[in-house]
Design an enzyme around this catalytic site. Sequence first.
Site, PDB file in Angstrom:
ATOM      1  CD  GLU A 103     -27.415 -23.592   3.825  1.00  0.00           C
ATOM      2  OE1 GLU A 103     -28.256 -23.582   4.728  1.00  0.00           O
ATOM      3  OE2 GLU A 103     -27.682 -23.957   2.656  1.00  0.00           O
ATOM      4  CB  ALA A 153     -27.329 -18.700   9.858  1.00  0.00           C
ATOM      5  N   GLY A 209     -30.996 -21.900   6.590  1.00  0.00           N
ATOM      6  CA  GLY A 209     -31.609 -22.375   7.818  1.00  0.00           C
ATOM      7  C   GLY A 209     -33.100 -22.145   7.872  1.00  0.00           C
TER       8      GLY A 209
END
Length: 270
Positions: free
Chosen positions: A144, A76, A121
């Site tokens: 993450e 991301a 991602g």
Amino acid sequence: MTVTSEQRFGEFVAVRVHEGLEHVAELVLDRPKAMNAVSTDMARSIGAACDALAADRDVRVTVLTSSHDRAFCVGADLKERNSLTDAELVRQRPTARAAYTGVLELPMPTIAAVHGFALGGGFELALSCDLIVADPTAVVGLPEVSVGVIPGGGGTQLLPRRVGAARAAELIFSARRVPGAEARELGLVDELVAEGEDRAEALSLAGRIAANSPVGLRAAKRALRLGHGLDLRAGLEVEDSAWRSVAFSGDRAEGVAAFNEKRKPNWPGE
């Protein structure tokens, strides 16, 4: 390999077709200045490209690649995320999800060609494909939790389906990055090829797969995806349903005829 056509989806995504590689589409992540970090605009473009590919009956295999020489996708766009209010992040979520589910739900076989960083991602986009071809420069992982979130592009569900619950927990909880050779040993990627050869090998593999029945390929993928995780009896029912969808198709008739006549099939695709 000569590109015969290219369709752009926004600024950062392209779908290419190559000379001599019939029925194969290359879905290119093309935001090199940001190492393919997935912004809202890029996520929207990935979703749109996947919608177009899903509707194209001529495409039998899709290969997901990167235009950056040192990264597949770093995940991301955290710079953009840092600028979003909570309300904006809530509104952005469906767009982000649509990018990952767009790849995951492509009806034809999909192959990711991974080199360099495939993190967060980025790795989830690769995990959304049926097969992952990587080279030794690949570094994969779902980091993450190190920035206060969790994998939100399918990682908590796709990774354990590849490597088992305990191994997935270790990788997600530790947020560690896994180099290519270890990634192959752990089953995080399916094939490790010579440095710089991931894209070429993925396209070559796609070409070999695309020689087969398009009806059979889509039905086989459907059976594999829908049957995964079911008990054996339920899984066999999924398989039977997929078999019935191809058993009386033009492709089945052509395949049997070609086999008996010792010639290459000319698949009608229906």
